[in-house]
Design a protein around this motif. Structure first.
Motif, mmCIF file in Angstrom:
data_model
loop_
_atom_site.group_PDB
_atom_site.id
_atom_site.type_symbol
_atom_site.label_atom_id
_atom_site.label_comp_id
_atom_site.label_asym_id
_atom_site.label_seq_id
_atom_site.Cartn_x
_atom_site.Cartn_y
_atom_site.Cartn_z
ATOM 1 N N SER A 1 3.365 15.168 1.992
ATOM 2 C CA SER A 1 4.286 13.930 1.809
ATOM 3 C C SER A 1 3.550 12.857 2.600
ATOM 4 O O SER A 1 3.677 12.825 3.869
ATOM 5 C CB SER A 1 5.696 13.984 2.103
ATOM 6 O OG SER A 1 5.916 15.185 1.036
ATOM 7 N N VAL B 1 4.232 6.376 -3.009
ATOM 8 C CA VAL B 1 3.766 7.771 -2.638
ATOM 9 C C VAL B 1 2.441 7.912 -3.015
ATOM 10 O O VAL B 1 2.145 7.603 -4.235
ATOM 11 C CB VAL B 1 4.585 8.768 -3.402
ATOM 12 C CG1 VAL B 1 4.126 10.160 -2.959
ATOM 13 C CG2 VAL B 1 6.292 8.720 -2.892
ATOM 14 N N THR C 1 -0.607 10.476 -3.437
ATOM 15 C CA THR C 1 -0.905 11.884 -3.784
ATOM 16 C C THR C 1 -2.435 12.350 -3.494
ATOM 17 O O THR C 1 -2.634 13.331 -3.094
ATOM 18 C CB THR C 1 -0.813 12.178 -5.150
ATOM 19 O OG1 THR C 1 -1.329 11.300 -6.008
ATOM 20 C CG2 THR C 1 0.709 11.979 -5.340
ATOM 21 N N SER D 1 12.638 9.493 3.327
ATOM 22 C CA SER D 1 12.317 9.780 2.132
ATOM 23 C C SER D 1 11.265 8.374 1.620
ATOM 24 O O SER D 1 11.465 7.597 2.259
ATOM 25 C CB SER D 1 13.212 10.107 0.962
ATOM 26 O OG SER D 1 14.145 8.811 0.916
ATOM 27 N N SER D 2 10.457 8.554 0.592
ATOM 28 C CA SER D 2 9.653 7.085 0.280
ATOM 29 C C SER D 2 10.752 6.044 0.008
ATOM 30 O O SER D 2 10.513 5.057 -0.033
ATOM 31 C CB SER D 2 8.713 7.655 -0.708
ATOM 32 O OG SER D 2 9.444 8.082 -1.858
#
Length: 520
Positions: A131, A150, A152, A483-484
């Protein structure tokens, strides 16, 4: 007399010319011959095997021998300093000692500080093994990779692969991963690692999750720092004189000492909730911590503060004397810093390469003794119990905020008070080991050919032998991650949790007081 002055003048000019030429002569792309690299690498291995007190603490000798051999076998061709540093870094990461790290040579470090280099375009926050989200973007016109986005994959390399690969170049205590994730997240670390491992291209293909939750791709350019504007010259060669003189640009004044001190350690008091929030970003000397702690705890007592949050999330350690001092204001019983503290060697046959080796030898002669196990023990810290402060001791509720940057002396502090009825550790696992560390005396070693440097811990400190096998940091009593979406909104979840606990507790106290008043 005139001849002496002339000779001195010529000498000074010669020194200046030599200095300038040597500065300009440095070539960051210089390659070192394989035999020179192997000489440095062999010395690197020999010194670690001779003097490192915890070389095999988490990695067995046969495994370390294999890692050493694998590194040596890569030295078949010429390498630049960064390439050689990469080889050493991957070996050191296997030692699993957060205080053993590799540094560039002094000349290469100076070059990096002044060179105008292309940069990776954004910084990230890693919050798990797979993450990663954008924290800031140097290309301010980029409307896609904004804070909280986010990521990836980059150039076809998945986030999981990037984090795993970069972790092989980073040092950490024991089996702690949060420390490495935080190191990747710190400032420009991600971009520097990307440059060191893969190099920097003109552009990067970035896979990300958009605001609707769909997978997307974009291509972003590397960031070029702005060039200094050169002064235009007319054909005659002399600078043109402006019709109206431009106002002089004021010289930047260094920040006042008070500003630096306040950024390093400060306290905010809320008398309404009878609470205080203390930030301590270092335990190093030079920041007037002793007087800061004395004034702060005296003021907390005067104002009858009942709730204290201490933020050590960005405290990488420093002087154990300072961390011990803070502990004494909070701990409710006597405590020791270590079950054992020792070095395996006083002298070294490689002393000319080890910083302050003669001073170290003299110091260990004075403060250590050879025990039955053949090691040189620092007996004072193995026997001595520190007692709680009597004056201005804080007895209210304490909340310690920790994270991956909480390291070294910070873990000594948190470990000593965790478990008290009035103390809660909030946040993430510390980057420093709960079992102990090697943070006591850490000279630099300079390799003779490449001048690459590495830190060599000389003492091994064990706080809790029962925790060595797991090799983990201090685990929080109240775990709070990120968290994002929190990154996107600029939320500090750890601080929010502590603030809510204090607010609810203060209200409950107020309600009890009100009930007592009504009853009377």
């Amino acid at each position: 007399m005139c001849n002496r002055i002339a000779a001195l003048f010529l000498a000074l000019i010669g020194l200046a010319v030599t200095s300038c030429s040597s500065r300009h002569a440095f070539d960051p792309n210089r390659k070192f011959a394989p035999e020179k690299l192997r000489q440095d690498y062999t010395l690197f291995r020999n010194i670690l095997e001779e003097s490192h007190p915890s070389l095999y603490w988490f990695t067995p000798k046969d495994s370390m021998d294999l890692y050493f051999s694998n590194g040596f076998n890569q030295l078949t061709d010429s390498m630049t300093e960064p390439q050689f540093r990469n080889v050493i870094s991957t070996v050191i990461s296997k030692v699993k000692c957060g205080h053993t790290s590799v540094r560039y040579s002094k000349k290469y470090s100076a070059y990096i500080d002044t060179a105008r280099q292309r940069m990776f375009p954004f910084t990230v926050k890693v919050f798990g093994p797979d993450s990663m989200a954008v924290v800031s973007n140097l290309n301010r016109r980029d409307s896609i990779l904004k804070r909280g986005t986010v990521v990836t994959a980059i150039d076809g390399r998945s986030t999981t692969s990037l984090i795993d690969t970069f972790s092989n170049y980073l040092q950490s205590d024991g089996n702690i991963e949060t420390g490495k994730w935080q190191m990747i997240s710190n400032r420009n670390s991600f971009g520097n690692l990307y440059r060191a491992v893969y190099g920097l291209n003109d552009t990067f293909k970035v896979d990300y999750i958009d605001s609707n939750g769909f997978a997307q791709s974009t291509v972003v350019a590397a960031f070029d720092p702005p060039k200094k504007v050169a002064e235009k010259k007319p054909e005659g060669g002399k600078p043109a004189k402006p019709a109206t003189p431009a106002p002089k640009t004021p010289k930047e004044k260094p920040e006042p000492k008070s500003v630096t001190l306040n950024a390093t350690r400060n306290v905010q008091i809320d008398t309404t909730l009878r609470s205080a929030y203390m930030t301590v970003n270092t335990f190093a000397r030079g920041y007037r911590l002793r007087s800061f702690f004395r004034r702060t705890f005296r003021e907390l007592k005067r104002r009858d503060i009942k709730y204290l949050a201490i933020d050590v999330r960005n405290n990488g350690g420093g002087d154990a004397g300072m961390s011990t001092l803070l502990t004494k204001y909070l701990v409710n019983k006597k405590f020791k810093l270590a079950d054992s503290l020792y070095t395996t060697k006083r002298s070294s046959k490689y002393s000319k390469h080890i910083e302050l080796q003669k001073l170290y030898w003299l110091w260990t002669q004075l403060v250590t003794h050879k025990a039955a196990d053949g090691k040189y023990h620092f007996g004072f810290f193995e026997r001595h119990y520190f007692k709680p402060k009597k004056r201005s001791h804080f007895d209210g509720q304490v909340y310690i905020l920790t994270g991956g940057n909480s390291f070294s002396a910070t873990t000594l502090f948190a470990k000593a008070i965790q478990g008290q009825p009035n103390v809660k550790v909030v946040g993430e696992e510390t980057g420093g080991g709960a079992y102990g560390n090697t943070a006591w005396m850490i000279p630099d070693v300079t390799l003779p050919n490449t001048h690459v440097r590495f830190r060599l811990p000389r003492f091994k400190l064990i706080m809790d032998t029962s925790l060595v096998k797991a090799g983990r940091g201090i685990m929080p009593d109240i775990e709070v991650g990120i968290s994002s979406s929190m990154i996107k909104r600029g939320v500090d979840p750890k601080l929010a949790v502590v603030a809510r606990i204090i607010r609810d507790s203060a209200r409950a106290d107020a309600s009890k007081m009100s009930s007592k008043s009504s009853a009377n």
